[in-house]
Design a protein around this motif. Structure first.
Motif, PDB file in Angstrom:
ATOM      1  N   THR A 231       6.256  98.149  38.758  1.00 18.33           N
ATOM      2  CA  THR A 231       5.365  98.140  39.918  1.00 18.33           C
ATOM      3  C   THR A 231       3.972  98.639  39.557  1.00 18.33           C
ATOM      4  O   THR A 231       2.973  98.137  40.083  1.00 18.33           O
ATOM      5  CB  THR A 231       5.959  98.980  41.056  1.00 18.33           C
ATOM      6  OG1 THR A 231       6.289 100.287  40.559  1.00 18.33           O
ATOM      7  CG2 THR A 231       7.222  98.334  41.603  1.00 18.33           C
ATOM      8  N   ALA A 232       3.880  99.593  38.633  1.00 19.69           N
ATOM      9  CA  ALA A 232       2.561 100.092  38.232  1.00 19.69           C
ATOM     10  C   ALA A 232       1.761  98.998  37.536  1.00 19.69           C
ATOM     11  O   ALA A 232       0.559  98.836  37.782  1.00 19.69           O
ATOM     12  CB  ALA A 232       2.720 101.308  37.319  1.00 19.69           C
ATOM     13  N   ARG A 233       2.414  98.229  36.671  1.00 16.64           N
ATOM     14  CA  ARG A 233       1.709  97.172  35.942  1.00 16.64           C
ATOM     15  C   ARG A 233       1.307  96.014  36.848  1.00 16.64           C
ATOM     16  O   ARG A 233       0.287  95.352  36.613  1.00 16.64           O
ATOM     17  CB  ARG A 233       2.577  96.657  34.800  1.00 16.64           C
ATOM     18  CG  ARG A 233       2.744  97.642  33.662  1.00 16.64           C
ATOM     19  CD  ARG A 233       3.269  96.937  32.424  1.00 16.64           C
ATOM     20  NE  ARG A 233       3.388  97.831  31.290  1.00 16.64           N
ATOM     21  CZ  ARG A 233       3.548  97.432  30.044  1.00 16.64           C
ATOM     22  NH1 ARG A 233       3.609  96.136  29.767  1.00 16.64           N
ATOM     23  NH2 ARG A 233       3.660  98.299  29.060  1.00 16.64           N
ATOM     24  N   ALA A 234       2.121  95.756  37.872  1.00 15.21           N
ATOM     25  CA  ALA A 234       1.872  94.600  38.740  1.00 15.21           C
ATOM     26  C   ALA A 234       0.990  94.922  39.939  1.00 15.21           C
ATOM     27  O   ALA A 234       0.557  94.006  40.647  1.00 15.21           O
ATOM     28  CB  ALA A 234       3.199  94.033  39.233  1.00 15.21           C
ATOM     29  N   ALA A 235       0.704  96.191  40.175  1.00 19.20           N
ATOM     30  CA  ALA A 235       0.074  96.613  41.427  1.00 19.20           C
ATOM     31  C   ALA A 235      -1.199  95.836  41.738  1.00 19.20           C
ATOM     32  O   ALA A 235      -1.410  95.408  42.891  1.00 19.20           O
ATOM     33  CB  ALA A 235      -0.222  98.116  41.377  1.00 19.20           C
ATOM     34  N   ASP A 236      -2.071  95.620  40.750  1.00 21.52           N
ATOM     35  CA  ASP A 236      -3.375  95.013  41.011  1.00 21.52           C
ATOM     36  C   ASP A 236      -3.298  93.528  41.327  1.00 21.52           C
ATOM     37  O   ASP A 236      -4.277  92.950  41.815  1.00 21.52           O
ATOM     38  CB  ASP A 236      -4.299  95.223  39.804  1.00 21.52           C
ATOM     39  CG  ASP A 236      -4.681  96.680  39.611  1.00 21.52           C
ATOM     40  OD1 ASP A 236      -4.512  97.457  40.572  1.00 21.52           O
ATOM     41  OD2 ASP A 236      -5.122  97.037  38.506  1.00 21.52           O
TER      42      ASP A 236
END
Length: 476
Positions: free
Chosen positions: A378-383
């Protein structure tokens, strides 16, 4: 004495029925072994398979997969049986070897048998193996995609069809039970935590994957973006002269394949690795052209080049290849929104690769987490997330990770737990998506909480999308 001759008259216990055990039992019986199959389940399917084998003269014990028959000389196991099963403890105590069906196939290869080009990894195995087979076919070689891909290696080895080379997909389960195989060349595509309950630890999982490099003759292919795959190459016991060959989505260094200005190029299998690069294909020759699928194509090309395939056949094979269903498959375009089915993304590593190919994304996710954590994903995909629609038994784990790492992203959570939830998920995604967006089914979870398998999950997604008014295009 050949392995086949050594099995004549031997008492062999086959652990498990199913797609691996039944062919193994038949092959061993045909070679003159005294075969007993043990199987924990005693359901209708098991009874049906047992009846077929018993008609041949094979003994079958249903409902008892823990007891090793007396006098057993060898155990041949289906790949899914866990190493800590009591049957194997009993075999170890008696000094009885345990082979998997892949090991059995390797031992039964005849003189001059087709060499193996082998592929493993957490994700991308099937696609890469099928790409490799397409390239080898384009080169005029007699080949087949076999192994974990659904075509039995035993059938390929013992059948009447003659092959020049085999493209072999191997799972970590199969590799655990295959200590003797020695592929011509092999690739580990990537490594991420998976099946840790079976292997006991990440170290055990990686070690089993690394078995694929043992005895390689020409090339050990690894992923430059995954240092663990390179470590496995460095630790491998290979034949004299075998080389480490990397693949990268950047510009390749010597002894690597990579990308330059939209071209797949080879700096490993050329005469002057320091000064020249050989064009193999364009990124547009790879369908779909998502980054992780380009990486698959580079790995397949590396194995083909290790076998001496010419560049033109690499291009032709990649152009001819079509991915299996439910692997980043474009379903339709509706009102300017692209809908993509990657139901095969059953773990976080696969979902991360899929999400990296699109921006912005309405993400459909959830199911059985299998012990996975979702913070890194989720951190990598957030943007790149427009919104998220969650379903399935472990959806709360993803929701909580999104709250920590992407609190600005709208989340719709579905409580419905029957297969009809997919239609609701598609309806919710349509409300959230805007023209230019991609709605991506990449669940990051297994499917069995709500669906028969990932195929049914993807089929229901595609059917719901195609039922939307305004569908203007559909992938083939």
């Amino acid at each position: 004495m050949t392995a086949a001759a050594g099995l004549r008259g031997a008492a062999v216990t086959v652990a498990g029925l199913g797609v691996s055990g039944v062919p193994a039992a038949r092959a061993l019986h045909a070679l003159g072994a005294r075969v007993t199959v043990v199987n924990g389940a005693a359901d209708d399917r098991a009874r049906s398979e047992a009846a077929e084998l018993e008609a041949l003269g094979v003994a079958v014990r249903l409902g008892d997969g823990a007891t090793l028959p007396g006098g057993t000389d060898l155990v041949v196991t289906s790949p899914g049986w866990r190493p800590d099963s009591p049957l194997f403890a009993a075999a170890a105590e008696r000094g009885v070897e345990v082979w998997g069906d892949v090991e059995l196939a390797w031992r039964l290869r005849g003189p001059g048998a087709a060499p193996w080009l082998a592929v493993t990894g957490t994700n991308g195995k099937t696609t890469t193996t099928r790409m490799l087979a397409a390239i080898l076919t384009a080169a005029g070689l007699r080949t087949a995609a076999v192994g974990n891909i659904g075509v039995s290696l035993l059938d390929a080895v013992l059948g009447e069809q003659e092959y020049d080379v085999l493209a072999v997909e191997l799972s970590s389960y199969q590799l655990h039970w295959a200590p003797g195989i020695r592929p011509h060349s092999a690739a580990v595509l990537n490594l991420a935590p998976d099946h840790l309950d079976w292997h006991g630890s990440m170290a055990g999982y990686a070690a089993d994957k690394g078995r694929i490099y043992r005895g390689n003759q020409v090339a050990c292919v690894y992923n430059t973006a995954d240092p663990e795959t390179e470590r496995l190459v460095r630790e491998a016991d290979v034949e004299e002269g075998c080389r480490a060959v990397g693949f990268t989505l950047g510009a390749p260094r010597p002894s690597e394949l990579g990308l330059v200005d939209g071209l797949l190029v080879d700096r490993a299998f050329v005469a002057d690795r320091q000064g020249t690069a050989q064009e193999l294909a364009e990124t547009g020759d790879v369908r779909p052209s998502a980054p992780h699928n380009i990486a698959n194509a580079l790995a397949a090309a590396a194995l083909a080049r290790a076998f001496g395939v010419e560049p033109a056949a690499v291009r032709e094979g990649l152009r001819a290849f079509r991915p299996d269903a439910h692997r980043i498959a474009e379903v339709a375009t509706v009102d300017g929104v692209t809908w993509v089915d990657d139901s095969k993304a059953t773990n976080t590593h696969a979902a991360q690769a899929s999400l990296a190919a699109y921006d912005p994304v309405v993400w459909l996710a959830g199911g059985l987490a299998k012990g996975a954590a979702f913070d890194e994903l989720t951190a990598r995909a957030a943007d790149r997330l427009r919104a998220v629609v969650l379903f399935g038994a472990d959806r709360a784990l993803i929701r909580e990770a999104l709250a920590r790492h992407a609190p600005q992203v709208p989340v719709v959570e579905l409580e419905r737990t029957d297969t009809g939830a997919m239609s609701d998920a598609v309806a919710a995604a349509r409300e959230l998506a805007r023209p230019g967006d991609t709605v991506l089914l990449a669940p990051a979870c297994a499917s069995m909480d709500m669906f028969a398998n990932y195929n049914q999950r993807g089929d229901l997604f595609a059917a719901a999308v195609r039922a939307l008014p305004g569908t203007t295009a559909q992938a083939h």
